[in-house]
Design a protein around this motif. Structure first.
Motif, PDB file in Angstrom:
ATOM      1  N   SER A 176       0.833  -1.208   0.000  1.00 48.33           N
ATOM      2  CA  SER A 176       0.000   0.000   0.000  1.00 48.33           C
ATOM      3  C   SER A 176       0.869   1.261   0.000  1.00 48.33           C
ATOM      4  O   SER A 176       0.549   2.238  -0.692  1.00 48.33           O
ATOM      5  N   ASP A 177       1.962   1.249   0.747  1.00 49.64           N
ATOM      6  CA  ASP A 177       2.869   2.402   0.772  1.00 49.64           C
ATOM      7  C   ASP A 177       3.569   2.560  -0.578  1.00 49.64           C
ATOM      8  O   ASP A 177       3.718   3.661  -1.097  1.00 49.64           O
TER       9      ASP A 177
ATOM     10  N   THR B   5       1.156   3.957  -3.194  1.00 53.94           N
ATOM     11  CA  THR B   5       0.914   5.379  -2.938  1.00 53.94           C
ATOM     12  C   THR B   5       2.109   6.214  -3.388  1.00 53.94           C
ATOM     13  O   THR B   5       1.945   7.232  -4.063  1.00 53.94           O
TER      14      THR B   5
ATOM     15  N   THR C  63      -4.893   9.010   4.968  1.00 55.34           N
ATOM     16  CA  THR C  63      -4.208   7.740   4.740  1.00 55.34           C
ATOM     17  C   THR C  63      -3.100   7.912   3.715  1.00 55.34           C
ATOM     18  O   THR C  63      -2.008   7.359   3.862  1.00 55.34           O
TER      19      THR C  63
ATOM     20  N   ARG D 201       0.800   7.170   4.517  1.00 53.29           N
ATOM     21  CA  ARG D 201       1.528   6.188   3.699  1.00 53.29           C
ATOM     22  C   ARG D 201       2.762   6.816   3.059  1.00 53.29           C
ATOM     23  O   ARG D 201       3.828   6.184   3.018  1.00 53.29           O
TER      24      ARG D 201
ATOM     25  N   ARG E 139       5.422   7.352   5.781  1.00 54.01           N
ATOM     26  CA  ARG E 139       6.058   6.087   6.165  1.00 54.01           C
ATOM     27  C   ARG E 139       7.014   5.602   5.067  1.00 54.01           C
ATOM     28  O   ARG E 139       8.143   5.189   5.335  1.00 54.01           O
TER      29      ARG E 139
END
Length: 80
Positions: free
Chosen positions: A15-16, A19, A43, A47, A50
């Motif tokens: 997911s990171d 993104t 979110t 993301r 991170r």
């Protein structure tokens, strides 16, 4: 960038990674990424934060000033 991300021990969470790639290569702003991934804008922000932190650590630095030198942080602030 793909080589760097793939070379990370454990890599980035999918997911990171998705993104980050939409932001870096899809040239989407935060709202566009949120729509594309069907997630809240907060979110997207977390993301990206991170993913950047993981990449800085993997590169051997944790200096957010490096991003400013490349102009993406300022652009991100304008898109937020």
């Amino acid at each position: 960038m793909i080589e760097v991300v793939q070379g990370l021990p454990g890599g980035l969470p999918a997911s990171d990674r998705d993104t980050l790639l939409l932001y870096a290569w899809g040239d989407l702003d935060y709202a566009g990424i949120a729509r594309a991934l069907d997630v809240p804008i907060g979110t997207v922000r977390s993301r990206l934060n991170r993913a950047r932190r993981i990449l800085r650590t993997a590169a051997g630095t944790n200096d957010p000033e490096l991003e400013k030198e490349h102009g993406r942080v300022d652009a991100a602030a304008q898109h937020a």
